[in-house]
Design a protein around this motif. Structure first.
Motif, PDB file in Angstrom:
ATOM      1  N   UNK A   1       3.113  13.359 -25.907  1.00  0.00           N
ATOM      2  CA  UNK A   1       3.269  13.569 -27.343  1.00  0.00           C
ATOM      3  C   UNK A   1       2.101  12.874 -28.068  1.00  0.00           C
ATOM      4  N   UNK A   2       2.011  11.602 -27.704  1.00  0.00           N
ATOM      5  CA  UNK A   2       1.138  10.599 -28.371  1.00  0.00           C
ATOM      6  C   UNK A   2      -0.406  11.231 -28.269  1.00  0.00           C
ATOM      7  N   UNK A   3      -0.780  11.575 -27.223  1.00  0.00           N
ATOM      8  CA  UNK A   3      -2.117  12.136 -27.009  1.00  0.00           C
ATOM      9  C   UNK A   3      -2.059  13.361 -27.947  1.00  0.00           C
ATOM     10  N   UNK A   4      -1.261  14.305 -27.821  1.00  0.00           N
ATOM     11  CA  UNK A   4      -1.218  15.543 -28.727  1.00  0.00           C
ATOM     12  C   UNK A   4      -1.281  15.078 -30.154  1.00  0.00           C
ATOM     13  N   UNK A   5      -0.685  14.066 -30.558  1.00  0.00           N
ATOM     14  CA  UNK A   5      -0.628  13.564 -32.071  1.00  0.00           C
ATOM     15  C   UNK A   5      -2.108  13.095 -32.204  1.00  0.00           C
ATOM     16  N   UNK A   6      -2.733  12.331 -31.393  1.00  0.00           N
ATOM     17  CA  UNK A   6      -4.225  11.641 -31.625  1.00  0.00           C
ATOM     18  C   UNK A   6      -5.370  12.536 -31.318  1.00  0.00           C
ATOM     19  N   UNK A   7      -4.876  13.792 -30.738  1.00  0.00           N
ATOM     20  CA  UNK A   7      -6.080  14.646 -30.356  1.00  0.00           C
ATOM     21  C   UNK A   7      -6.828  14.170 -29.023  1.00  0.00           C
ATOM     22  N   UNK A   8      -6.020  13.079 -28.249  1.00  0.00           N
ATOM     23  CA  UNK A   8      -6.621  13.092 -26.917  1.00  0.00           C
ATOM     24  C   UNK A   8      -6.346  13.768 -25.949  1.00  0.00           C
ATOM     25  N   UNK A   9      -7.446  14.234 -24.890  1.00  0.00           N
ATOM     26  CA  UNK A   9      -6.745  14.622 -23.776  1.00  0.00           C
ATOM     27  C   UNK A   9      -6.175  13.725 -22.661  1.00  0.00           C
ATOM     28  N   UNK A  10      -5.478  14.093 -21.812  1.00  0.00           N
ATOM     29  CA  UNK A  10      -4.884  13.019 -20.841  1.00  0.00           C
ATOM     30  C   UNK A  10      -5.034  13.573 -19.421  1.00  0.00           C
ATOM     31  N   UNK A  11      -5.493  12.581 -18.583  1.00  0.00           N
ATOM     32  CA  UNK A  11      -5.345  12.754 -17.166  1.00  0.00           C
ATOM     33  C   UNK A  11      -4.790  11.783 -16.301  1.00  0.00           C
ATOM     34  N   UNK A  12      -3.738  12.099 -15.571  1.00  0.00           N
ATOM     35  CA  UNK A  12      -2.915  11.658 -14.764  1.00  0.00           C
ATOM     36  C   UNK A  12      -3.732  11.436 -13.218  1.00  0.00           C
ATOM     37  N   UNK A  13      -3.685  10.048 -12.711  1.00  0.00           N
ATOM     38  CA  UNK A  13      -4.221   9.968 -11.515  1.00  0.00           C
ATOM     39  C   UNK A  13      -3.251   9.132 -10.520  1.00  0.00           C
ATOM     40  N   UNK A  14      -3.412   9.551  -9.065  1.00  0.00           N
ATOM     41  CA  UNK A  14      -2.320   9.201  -8.232  1.00  0.00           C
ATOM     42  C   UNK A  14      -3.335   7.903  -7.708  1.00  0.00           C
ATOM     43  N   UNK A  15      -2.373   6.617  -7.553  1.00  0.00           N
ATOM     44  CA  UNK A  15      -2.914   5.676  -7.173  1.00  0.00           C
ATOM     45  C   UNK A  15      -3.601   5.583  -5.562  1.00  0.00           C
ATOM     46  N   UNK A  16      -4.469   5.020  -5.529  1.00  0.00           N
ATOM     47  CA  UNK A  16      -5.459   5.221  -4.170  1.00  0.00           C
ATOM     48  C   UNK A  16      -5.399   3.861  -3.416  1.00  0.00           C
ATOM     49  N   UNK A  17      -5.431   3.867  -2.184  1.00  0.00           N
ATOM     50  CA  UNK A  17      -5.083   2.536  -1.502  1.00  0.00           C
ATOM     51  C   UNK A  17      -6.643   2.001  -1.082  1.00  0.00           C
ATOM     52  N   UNK A  18      -7.036   1.304  -2.300  1.00  0.00           N
ATOM     53  CA  UNK A  18      -8.436   0.761  -2.344  1.00  0.00           C
ATOM     54  C   UNK A  18      -8.192  -0.784  -2.464  1.00  0.00           C
ATOM     55  N   UNK A  19      -8.795  -1.679  -1.478  1.00  0.00           N
ATOM     56  CA  UNK A  19      -9.071  -2.963  -1.792  1.00  0.00           C
ATOM     57  C   UNK A  19      -7.467  -3.752  -1.772  1.00  0.00           C
ATOM     58  N   UNK A  20      -7.529  -5.006  -1.401  1.00  0.00           N
ATOM     59  CA  UNK A  20      -6.313  -5.779  -1.445  1.00  0.00           C
ATOM     60  C   UNK A  20      -6.052  -6.263  -2.486  1.00  0.00           C
ATOM     61  N   UNK A  21      -4.930  -5.933  -3.120  1.00  0.00           N
ATOM     62  CA  UNK A  21      -4.117  -6.459  -4.373  1.00  0.00           C
ATOM     63  C   UNK A  21      -3.204  -7.386  -4.370  1.00  0.00           C
ATOM     64  N   UNK A  22      -3.250  -8.188  -3.148  1.00  0.00           N
ATOM     65  CA  UNK A  22      -2.574  -9.588  -3.219  1.00  0.00           C
ATOM     66  C   UNK A  22      -1.119  -9.166  -2.675  1.00  0.00           C
ATOM     67  N   UNK A  23       0.034  -9.468  -3.332  1.00  0.00           N
ATOM     68  CA  UNK A  23       1.195  -9.370  -2.547  1.00  0.00           C
ATOM     69  C   UNK A  23       1.927  -8.021  -3.142  1.00  0.00           C
ATOM     70  N   UNK A  24       1.369  -7.267  -3.871  1.00  0.00           N
ATOM     71  CA  UNK A  24       1.733  -5.767  -4.476  1.00  0.00           C
ATOM     72  C   UNK A  24       1.698  -4.963  -3.143  1.00  0.00           C
ATOM     73  N   UNK A  25       2.803  -4.220  -2.984  1.00  0.00           N
ATOM     74  CA  UNK A  25       2.651  -2.948  -1.994  1.00  0.00           C
ATOM     75  C   UNK A  25       2.294  -1.674  -2.673  1.00  0.00           C
ATOM     76  N   UNK A  26       1.367  -1.037  -2.235  1.00  0.00           N
ATOM     77  CA  UNK A  26       0.775   0.188  -2.689  1.00  0.00           C
ATOM     78  C   UNK A  26       2.020   1.200  -2.532  1.00  0.00           C
ATOM     79  N   UNK A  27       2.813   1.126  -1.407  1.00  0.00           N
ATOM     80  CA  UNK A  27       3.695   2.287  -1.279  1.00  0.00           C
ATOM     81  C   UNK A  27       4.882   2.224  -2.367  1.00  0.00           C
ATOM     82  N   UNK A  28       4.945   1.147  -2.982  1.00  0.00           N
ATOM     83  CA  UNK A  28       5.843   0.677  -3.909  1.00  0.00           C
ATOM     84  C   UNK A  28       5.450   1.374  -5.402  1.00  0.00           C
ATOM     85  N   UNK A  29       4.026   1.455  -5.434  1.00  0.00           N
ATOM     86  CA  UNK A  29       3.322   2.049  -6.607  1.00  0.00           C
ATOM     87  C   UNK A  29       3.294   3.367  -6.613  1.00  0.00           C
ATOM     88  N   UNK A  30       3.155   4.032  -5.437  1.00  0.00           N
ATOM     89  CA  UNK A  30       2.680   5.474  -5.164  1.00  0.00           C
ATOM     90  C   UNK A  30       3.770   6.489  -5.740  1.00  0.00           C
TER      91      UNK A  30
END
Ligand code: SAM
Ligand code: SF4
Length: 349
Positions: free
Chosen positions: A194-223
């Motif tokens: 809705x916000x993008x519609x109001x502002x006139x912005x397009x919007x793209x969603x991205x799947x999280x990709x398994x790139x690089x060590x991100x410390x203690x955070x688990x990718x599988x919990x983000x995906x």
């Protein structure tokens, strides 16, 4: 430079005009350049909080980046995207924009654009628009200032919001990039639409990709697979398939209620490699032929070895013969290690 024989000139002119085509007959006409690996944010899916960055001595100068990018343009690249790290925190970055914008004026380049976290847009939006930038991608994963602080760790929400307004006022077309994060922003999808519609912005969603060590955070919990996210969107909104193309990996639908486009970048659930037209250059001059593979060509060597661009062109052509068919990303509990060791900020999104 020594005088060339007529035969050598003919071969050279042919070399200059032949497009870059990889072993799978894909024409390479899109270069993404990570102009710095540094960033003023520390997004939890992108970096660990205590990231170490490249020593400045290893990073190419802006003049070297311009020479490299201009060589790609001569070889048929039509679209350049500056990214990072955060491209707009690199000192004197407008110098590079200025240098590259001459290819827009000559018509050799169709598009010069940027992917940014938005933190510096109040400073640079007007100048970018003056230099011929028409569209920009701004990464924003939430509209909730508290969540924003948690995701980006160091980001200032109000600064990004002001930056977006500056971009709008400068006449830049904005596309918001949102990484789908399970349990973090999956309850905000309708609000973002809705916000993008109001502002006139397009919007793209991205799947999280398994790139690089991100410390203690688990990718599988983000995906969060976008198939799941899209099914949720379809319960509320009417989506029409769209044949809109921007030269990037997103597939688009049109939201009938708002008229805006939503893109889905689905490296995990739908492999988009068959139509890949991109290569990626790092700020040290490494050319990655695929975001999801480790193979790279070191262009800093030919760049510094000779002032003759033919040497550089030969190195680029050789690299393109090594472009692989695709990536091998997997995220599950059995794959604890990232598919590639480098962070997204090295090769840019
Ligand atoms: N700093 C700029 C920004 O955030 O837009 C440009 C660089 S950033 C690496 C480019 C894009 O990659 C951003 O949209 C970011 O959300 C996305 N990104 C970073 N790490 C990612 C990951 N592991 N998986 C999927 N997208 C990621
Ligand atoms: Fe910085 Fe962009 Fe990575 Fe966030 S996603 S840490 S803004 S490079």
């Amino acid at each position: 430079m020594p005088k060339l024989s007529a035969e050598k000139r003919r071969v050279r002119e042919h070399t200059l005009s032949a497009p870059l085509i990889d072993p799978f007959q894909r024409t390479i006409n899109y270069l993404r350049i990570s102009v710095t690996d540094r960033c003023d944010f520390r997004c939890a899916y992108c970096m660990s909080e205590d990231m170490s960055f490249l020593p400045k001595s290893e990073v190419l100068s802006l003049e070297e980046l311009e020479r490299l990018s201009s060589t790609f343009v001569r070889l048929g690249v039509k679209k350049l995207r500056l990214t990072g790290g955060e491209p707009l925190v690199r000192r004197d970055i407008m110098h590079l924009f200025r240098g590259l914008s001459r290819h827009l004026k000559s018509g050799e380049l169709e598009e010069l654009t940027v992917t940014t976290n938005g933190s510096q847009l109040t400073r640079f939006a007007d100048e970018m628009a003056d230099l011929g930038v028409r569209r920009i991608n701004v990464s924003l994963d939430t509209l909730d200032p508290h969540k924003f602080a948690a995701i980006t760790r160091w980001g200032k929400f109000d600064k990004v919001m002001a930056g977006l307004q500056a971009a709008k006022q400068a006449g830049l077309k904005v596309k918001i990039n949102t990484v789908a994060l399970k349990g973090v922003n999956d309850d905000e999808i309708d609000r973002l639409i809705s916000w993008c519609g109001d502002e006139g912005f397009d919007l793209t969603f991205i799947e999280v990709m398994p790139m690089g060590d991100i410390g203690s955070v688990e990718r599988v919990d983000q995906y969060l697979p976008l198939t799941q996210l899209r099914a949720g969107i379809e319960e509320k909104w009417t989506l029409n398939e769209s044949d809109h193309k921007t030269g990037g990996p997103a597939r688009y639908v049109e939201v009938m209620e708002t008229g805006q486009k939503i893109g889905f970048i689905t490296p995990m659930t739908h492999n988009f490699c068959e139509s890949c037209n991109r290569v990626r250059l790092t700020c040290t001059g490494m050319l990655y032929m695929c975001l999801g593979q480790e193979d790279a060509a070191d262009l800093r060597i030919p760049l510094r070895e000779s002032d003759d661009d033919a040497v550089l062109e030969a190195a680029i052509r050789e690299a393109i013969t090594r472009k692989p068919k695709g990536h091998d990303f997997i995220i599950d509990r059995d794959h604890k290690q990232p598919a590639v060791g480098r962070h997204m900020s090295v090769t840019g999104g």
